[in-house]
Design a protein around this motif. Sequence first.
Motif, PDB file in Angstrom:
ATOM      1  N   ARG A 178       6.842  -2.520  34.692  1.00  0.00           N
ATOM      2  CA  ARG A 178       7.741  -2.164  33.188  1.00  0.00           C
ATOM      3  C   ARG A 178       8.284  -0.028  33.486  1.00  0.00           C
ATOM      4  O   ARG A 178       9.018  -0.102  32.730  1.00  0.00           O
ATOM      5  CB  ARG A 178       6.968  -2.094  32.239  1.00  0.00           C
ATOM      6  CG  ARG A 178       5.815  -2.912  32.222  1.00  0.00           C
ATOM      7  CD  ARG A 178       5.163  -3.154  31.003  1.00  0.00           C
ATOM      8  NE  ARG A 178       3.683  -4.312  30.702  1.00  0.00           N
ATOM      9  CZ  ARG A 178       4.360  -5.344  30.393  1.00  0.00           C
ATOM     10  NH1 ARG A 178       5.808  -5.567  29.545  1.00  0.00           N
ATOM     11  NH2 ARG A 178       4.106  -6.677  30.214  1.00  0.00           N
ATOM     12  N   ALA A 179       8.022   0.801  34.077  1.00  0.00           N
ATOM     13  CA  ALA A 179       8.578   1.532  34.324  1.00  0.00           C
ATOM     14  C   ALA A 179       9.669   2.195  34.232  1.00  0.00           C
ATOM     15  O   ALA A 179       9.999   3.031  33.340  1.00  0.00           O
ATOM     16  CB  ALA A 179       7.478   2.521  35.191  1.00  0.00           C
ATOM     17  N   THR A 224       5.307   4.034  30.011  1.00  0.00           N
ATOM     18  CA  THR A 224       4.508   3.324  29.691  1.00  0.00           C
ATOM     19  C   THR A 224       2.942   3.303  30.566  1.00  0.00           C
ATOM     20  O   THR A 224       3.689   3.675  31.955  1.00  0.00           O
ATOM     21  CB  THR A 224       4.862   2.009  30.081  1.00  0.00           C
ATOM     22  OG1 THR A 224       4.494   1.048  29.672  1.00  0.00           O
ATOM     23  CG2 THR A 224       5.708   1.674  31.394  1.00  0.00           C
ATOM     24  N   ALA A 225       2.005   2.913  30.482  1.00  0.00           N
ATOM     25  CA  ALA A 225       1.189   3.146  32.246  1.00  0.00           C
ATOM     26  C   ALA A 225       0.417   2.066  32.131  1.00  0.00           C
ATOM     27  O   ALA A 225      -0.412   1.457  31.294  1.00  0.00           O
ATOM     28  CB  ALA A 225      -0.229   4.202  31.903  1.00  0.00           C
ATOM     29  N   GLN A 226       0.058   1.314  33.247  1.00  0.00           N
ATOM     30  CA  GLN A 226      -0.873   0.128  33.395  1.00  0.00           C
ATOM     31  C   GLN A 226      -2.179   0.376  34.741  1.00  0.00           C
ATOM     32  O   GLN A 226      -1.665   1.037  36.023  1.00  0.00           O
ATOM     33  CB  GLN A 226       0.204  -0.605  34.075  1.00  0.00           C
ATOM     34  CG  GLN A 226       0.492  -1.727  33.022  1.00  0.00           C
ATOM     35  CD  GLN A 226       2.055  -0.960  32.719  1.00  0.00           C
ATOM     36  OE1 GLN A 226       2.849  -0.705  33.397  1.00  0.00           O
ATOM     37  NE2 GLN A 226       2.392  -1.035  31.464  1.00  0.00           N
ATOM     38  N   THR A 238      -2.708  -2.387  31.050  1.00  0.00           N
ATOM     39  CA  THR A 238      -2.023  -1.616  30.469  1.00  0.00           C
ATOM     40  C   THR A 238      -2.711  -0.740  29.067  1.00  0.00           C
ATOM     41  O   THR A 238      -3.764  -1.435  28.491  1.00  0.00           O
ATOM     42  CB  THR A 238      -1.271  -2.454  29.705  1.00  0.00           C
ATOM     43  OG1 THR A 238       0.143  -3.455  30.132  1.00  0.00           O
ATOM     44  CG2 THR A 238      -0.474  -1.409  28.299  1.00  0.00           C
ATOM     45  N   HIS A 246       0.932   2.835  25.550  1.00  0.00           N
ATOM     46  CA  HIS A 246       2.025   2.042  26.011  1.00  0.00           C
ATOM     47  C   HIS A 246       2.679   2.638  25.179  1.00  0.00           C
ATOM     48  O   HIS A 246       2.687   2.379  23.652  1.00  0.00           O
ATOM     49  CB  HIS A 246       2.427   0.956  25.502  1.00  0.00           C
ATOM     50  CG  HIS A 246       3.843   0.121  25.772  1.00  0.00           C
ATOM     51  ND1 HIS A 246       4.618  -0.318  27.556  1.00  0.00           N
ATOM     52  CD2 HIS A 246       4.332  -0.924  25.358  1.00  0.00           C
ATOM     53  CE1 HIS A 246       5.255  -0.969  27.068  1.00  0.00           C
ATOM     54  NE2 HIS A 246       5.356  -1.132  25.232  1.00  0.00           N
ATOM     55  N   ASP A 299      -3.612   1.274  41.264  1.00  0.00           N
ATOM     56  CA  ASP A 299      -3.234   2.064  41.960  1.00  0.00           C
ATOM     57  C   ASP A 299      -2.481   1.020  42.880  1.00  0.00           C
ATOM     58  O   ASP A 299      -3.335   0.470  43.899  1.00  0.00           O
ATOM     59  CB  ASP A 299      -4.273   2.803  42.266  1.00  0.00           C
ATOM     60  CG  ASP A 299      -3.620   3.725  43.364  1.00  0.00           C
ATOM     61  OD1 ASP A 299      -1.529   4.060  42.954  1.00  0.00           O
ATOM     62  OD2 ASP A 299      -3.587   4.551  43.953  1.00  0.00           O
ATOM     63  N   THR A 326       4.280  -2.600  42.307  1.00  0.00           N
ATOM     64  CA  THR A 326       3.194  -2.784  40.540  1.00  0.00           C
ATOM     65  C   THR A 326       4.300  -1.775  39.826  1.00  0.00           C
ATOM     66  O   THR A 326       5.274  -1.414  40.345  1.00  0.00           O
ATOM     67  CB  THR A 326       2.020  -1.971  41.291  1.00  0.00           C
ATOM     68  OG1 THR A 326       2.734  -0.978  41.696  1.00  0.00           O
ATOM     69  CG2 THR A 326       1.664  -2.363  41.939  1.00  0.00           C
ATOM     70  N   ASP A 327       3.671  -1.401  38.691  1.00  0.00           N
ATOM     71  CA  ASP A 327       4.775  -0.420  38.096  1.00  0.00           C
ATOM     72  C   ASP A 327       5.856  -1.051  37.354  1.00  0.00           C
ATOM     73  O   ASP A 327       6.838  -0.658  37.602  1.00  0.00           O
ATOM     74  CB  ASP A 327       4.753   0.945  38.399  1.00  0.00           C
ATOM     75  CG  ASP A 327       3.471   1.928  39.200  1.00  0.00           C
ATOM     76  OD1 ASP A 327       2.723   1.584  38.176  1.00  0.00           O
ATOM     77  OD2 ASP A 327       3.579   2.568  39.441  1.00  0.00           O
ATOM     78  N   HIS A 360      -7.917   4.902  38.004  1.00  0.00           N
ATOM     79  CA  HIS A 360      -6.744   4.534  38.139  1.00  0.00           C
ATOM     80  C   HIS A 360      -7.043   3.629  39.575  1.00  0.00           C
ATOM     81  O   HIS A 360      -6.764   2.325  39.836  1.00  0.00           O
ATOM     82  CB  HIS A 360      -5.856   5.264  38.117  1.00  0.00           C
ATOM     83  CG  HIS A 360      -4.469   4.778  38.190  1.00  0.00           C
ATOM     84  ND1 HIS A 360      -3.510   3.228  37.885  1.00  0.00           N
ATOM     85  CD2 HIS A 360      -3.187   4.930  39.284  1.00  0.00           C
ATOM     86  CE1 HIS A 360      -2.407   3.152  38.376  1.00  0.00           C
ATOM     87  NE2 HIS A 360      -2.672   4.524  39.238  1.00  0.00           N
TER      88      HIS A 360
END
Length: 364
Positions: free
Chosen positions: A130-131, A108-110, A99, A102, A113, A127-128, A66
Amino acid sequence: MVYRAIGIMSGSSLDGLDIVFAEFGENAGQWQYEIRAADCYPYSADWVSRLKNAVSISARDYQLLHADYGHYLGQMVNRFIEENHLHYQVSLVASHGHTTFHLPPHMTAQLGDGAAIAAETQLPVVTDLRAVDVAFGGQGAPIVPIGEKLLLGGYDFFLNLGGIANISVNRESYIAYDICPANRVLNMLANEMGKEYDEDGKIARSGKRQQELFLKLNNLDFYKKEPPRSLANDFGTDHVFPIIKNSGCGIPDALRTYVEHIVEQIKNAVSGTGLPEHSATTFKLMATGGGAFNTFLVEKLSEQLKEVNTEVVVPDKYLVKYKEALIMALIGILRWRQEYNVLSSVTGARRNSIGGALWTGQEA
C-alpha cells in the motif's frame, strides 16, 4: 505466461492467517487462475494479543514485533508448503502483512518484515503493497479491486465482508472504498458472550433492533464522506464499539442492531452509485469474506438490496474465504512484472502505481 505464487492475508478481524497457492495464466492481457491449495492458520492467543496491542507499544518494541511477525509468516509459509507438498513449485510469495497504522495521505504500516519472510522461505517476497499509493496521495485502500477487475469480472459490485466492509463498483472508471467496520465489531460483541464469533448470526437473529443506537451509528460523520475513503481498524474498535457498549443494549440486541447498521450502509453504498431506479436489469453483487458465512447478515442484505434491484451472490466457499489472499498473490505477480497493481480511480492517488517492496530470499 504461467505464474505460481503464494498470497498471504491477515485481516483486521484477527481470525487467522489466510494462505493461498494459485496458478495464474496471462495471455494478451487476459488472466485466468486456479487455486491449487489454501488454508487458514488460526492465531494463538499470544499472537492475537500482540497484534491487537501493536499500536500501543514503544517504537523499539514495534520494530521487534515487525521482525518477529515476519519470521512467523515465513515459518507459516514453510509449513503450508510442507503440508501441501509444494516444494520447488512456488516462484513468489506476496504478503499483505497486518495493518496497524493507516493514516493516509501521510503513511500506512503493515507488520511483517519482508526480509524476515524471505530469509525463512528463501523465496522472492513482495510486501508493503500500500505504501507507494499513499506516497502518491492515495488512501492506500482498497487494493483488492485490481484483482477483481482482472480475475473475476461479470459482476456489477464486489463486496468484501471482512473486519471492515468494502465495496468495488465495476464500471469504466473503477471505484472502490471502505464502507464501515464489520466483522471486527461483530466479533468483539460476540466475545462479550464468550464466543469467538456469532456463528451464522444466530445471536443477532435472536435480538431486536434498538432504534436509537441504529440511528446514532448511521449518523456518524465518516458516512458523510465522499469516496475515495478508507478506514483504520481503530475506527471500529475505539470509536464504534464504545458507542454500542455505552448504549446499554444487551449483546443479542447489539448484534442485531449492528448487523442492520452494516446492511444499511451497504445499501447506501450500492444505491449511491447512480443505478437507474426503475431499470429492468438486475444488478449482481458478489459477497466474499468471513461475513459471507453469516447467514443472517446475508439474508438481511439480500432483502434490502432487492429494493435497489441488486442480487447478492455468494460464490463457492474457497473464493469466499480466500479471495483476498488470492489477489495478494496476483498483486505480487504484477509487481514482479512491473505493471500497475493499485488503481488511482479507487484510492484517489495522483496516478496508478506499482506497489510493493521486493525482497530476494534465494541465492544468486
